[in-house]
Scaffold this motif. Sequence first.
Motif, PDB file in Angstrom:
ATOM      1  N   LYS A 169       0.892  -1.272  -0.320  1.00  0.00           N
ATOM      2  CA  LYS A 169       0.059  -0.030   0.080  1.00  0.00           C
ATOM      3  C   LYS A 169       0.812   1.359  -0.044  1.00  0.00           C
ATOM      4  O   LYS A 169       0.248   2.509   0.231  1.00  0.00           O
ATOM      5  N   ARG A 170       2.051   1.165  -0.152  1.00  0.00           N
ATOM      6  CA  ARG A 170       3.199   2.210  -0.117  1.00  0.00           C
ATOM      7  C   ARG A 170       2.693   3.023   0.970  1.00  0.00           C
ATOM      8  O   ARG A 170       2.615   4.415   0.992  1.00  0.00           O
ATOM      9  N   ARG A 171       3.149   2.631   2.231  1.00  0.00           N
ATOM     10  CA  ARG A 171       3.085   3.442   3.292  1.00  0.00           C
ATOM     11  C   ARG A 171       4.026   2.803   4.256  1.00  0.00           C
ATOM     12  O   ARG A 171       4.326   1.796   4.223  1.00  0.00           O
ATOM     13  N   ALA A 172       4.365   3.644   5.260  1.00  0.00           N
ATOM     14  CA  ALA A 172       5.112   2.925   6.544  1.00  0.00           C
ATOM     15  C   ALA A 172       4.800   3.723   7.697  1.00  0.00           C
ATOM     16  O   ALA A 172       4.583   5.062   7.714  1.00  0.00           O
ATOM     17  N   ILE A 173       5.295   2.931   8.844  1.00  0.00           N
ATOM     18  CA  ILE A 173       5.270   3.852  10.034  1.00  0.00           C
ATOM     19  C   ILE A 173       6.659   3.649  10.759  1.00  0.00           C
ATOM     20  O   ILE A 173       7.207   2.692  10.916  1.00  0.00           O
ATOM     21  N   ILE A 174       7.186   4.990  11.095  1.00  0.00           N
ATOM     22  CA  ILE A 174       8.760   4.724  11.579  1.00  0.00           C
ATOM     23  C   ILE A 174       9.176   5.727  12.649  1.00  0.00           C
ATOM     24  O   ILE A 174       8.312   6.585  12.863  1.00  0.00           O
ATOM     25  N   LEU A 175       9.963   5.432  13.341  1.00  0.00           N
ATOM     26  CA  LEU A 175      10.210   6.452  14.350  1.00  0.00           C
ATOM     27  C   LEU A 175      10.898   7.580  13.803  1.00  0.00           C
ATOM     28  O   LEU A 175      11.654   7.890  12.778  1.00  0.00           O
ATOM     29  N   GLU A 176      10.777   8.797  14.587  1.00  0.00           N
ATOM     30  CA  GLU A 176      11.237  10.128  14.184  1.00  0.00           C
ATOM     31  C   GLU A 176      12.476  10.143  14.050  1.00  0.00           C
ATOM     32  O   GLU A 176      13.095  10.925  12.973  1.00  0.00           O
ATOM     33  N   ASN A 177      13.622   9.540  14.796  1.00  0.00           N
ATOM     34  CA  ASN A 177      14.712   9.713  14.823  1.00  0.00           C
ATOM     35  C   ASN A 177      15.478   9.021  13.497  1.00  0.00           C
ATOM     36  O   ASN A 177      16.539   9.170  13.153  1.00  0.00           O
ATOM     37  N   GLY A 178      14.603   8.040  13.016  1.00  0.00           N
ATOM     38  CA  GLY A 178      15.130   7.295  11.723  1.00  0.00           C
ATOM     39  C   GLY A 178      16.386   6.358  11.844  1.00  0.00           C
ATOM     40  O   GLY A 178      17.007   6.236  10.897  1.00  0.00           O
ATOM     41  N   ASN A 179      17.067   6.020  12.899  1.00  0.00           N
ATOM     42  CA  ASN A 179      18.024   5.210  13.275  1.00  0.00           C
ATOM     43  C   ASN A 179      17.616   3.953  13.052  1.00  0.00           C
ATOM     44  O   ASN A 179      18.636   3.129  13.625  1.00  0.00           O
ATOM     45  N   SER A 180      16.691   3.346  12.963  1.00  0.00           N
ATOM     46  CA  SER A 180      16.384   1.832  12.777  1.00  0.00           C
ATOM     47  C   SER A 180      17.021   1.258  12.025  1.00  0.00           C
ATOM     48  O   SER A 180      17.356   1.804  10.873  1.00  0.00           O
ATOM     49  N   GLU A 181      17.615   0.113  12.046  1.00  0.00           N
ATOM     50  CA  GLU A 181      18.563  -0.850  11.323  1.00  0.00           C
ATOM     51  C   GLU A 181      18.019  -2.348  11.530  1.00  0.00           C
ATOM     52  O   GLU A 181      17.831  -2.738  12.768  1.00  0.00           O
ATOM     53  N   PHE A 182      18.133  -3.050  10.613  1.00  0.00           N
ATOM     54  CA  PHE A 182      17.793  -4.540  10.714  1.00  0.00           C
ATOM     55  C   PHE A 182      18.416  -5.374   9.540  1.00  0.00           C
ATOM     56  O   PHE A 182      18.589  -4.710   8.478  1.00  0.00           O
TER      57      PHE A 182
END
Length: 317
Positions: A169-182
């Motif tokens: 659906k071309r959408r995402a929920i992410i944290l404001e700081n954007g530092n996530s990694e996996f």
Amino acid sequence: MVKIAVAGGSGQIAQEIIDRLVTTQKHDILILSRKDLATVEDRVGVTWVKTDYTDKTQLTGILSGVHTVLCFSSAHADAGSAAQKMLIDSAVAAGVKRFAPNEWSGVEELPWYTEKANVRAYLEEINKEKKVLEYTLFQPGFLVDYLVPPGTANKYIQPSQELWIDFFKRRAIILENGNSEFTVTTANDIANVVARAIEYEGEWPVVGGIHGTTLSTPKLLEIGKRVRGGKPWDITYLPEDDVRAGDFHGSWVPQFYKEQGLSPEQKEHFSKVILRGVLLSGLCKSWVVSDQWNRLLPDYKFTDAEEFLEKYWTGKD
């Protein structure tokens, strides 16, 4: 050729691995199940047996002659890890050489995953004085197969809920700081590595990282936007403090596709618990896994995540 016992053989990753082991035509595979068999197993070299994981004498007899046990039982359904501990004790009593507990992930921020930590501690304890059971924690990170249309990359991997990074659906929920990694790894690579690990002549490493590609959330979104035709995505940014408090004010929360016996209220609750868990796991990088098996199998070429996503989204609306 060795005899391999698979506990929880009806799971998605388990079925991928069983199919790969069958195609090698090198092993006898015994699938342990709690359920009565609905159909007769017709694959050469594969048999089923019923057990409820409560009778050590019965389970030890079942595992007699087994070389390797692969466990895929549901952590959230095994209070106190009782069933898996019984499986471990029975494996030791039966003289099993190798054991792979129900690891297969790296998410530490989901409450029911604490059972995985309990099993790790139990395996450490039984091997404290001397090694009685060789084991490895197969850790592939996140299955990148969940991000492509179901049934295109393989026949088993099907997401049971919407994802926080939603290619569909071309959408995402992410944290404001954007530092996530996996780390993301394909089911095909996982199955191939496990099949090779069965035949590996050296000692299994305790930490068994299966490392496909490690990506930051911004990089994955960049890939997503490109392979999904360059169209805009709806991005929801959430403060870390709100996520830790379970306070979500976005326009959507990823939902279960299947009811799974839950009431609407329970479904909403667990959807938020899972969203909190995956976002914080990305932040603390518990989905970033090591490359132990990559280094032990240097001739194996792992699939690049960007190439994989491009392959299965090209031409899709």
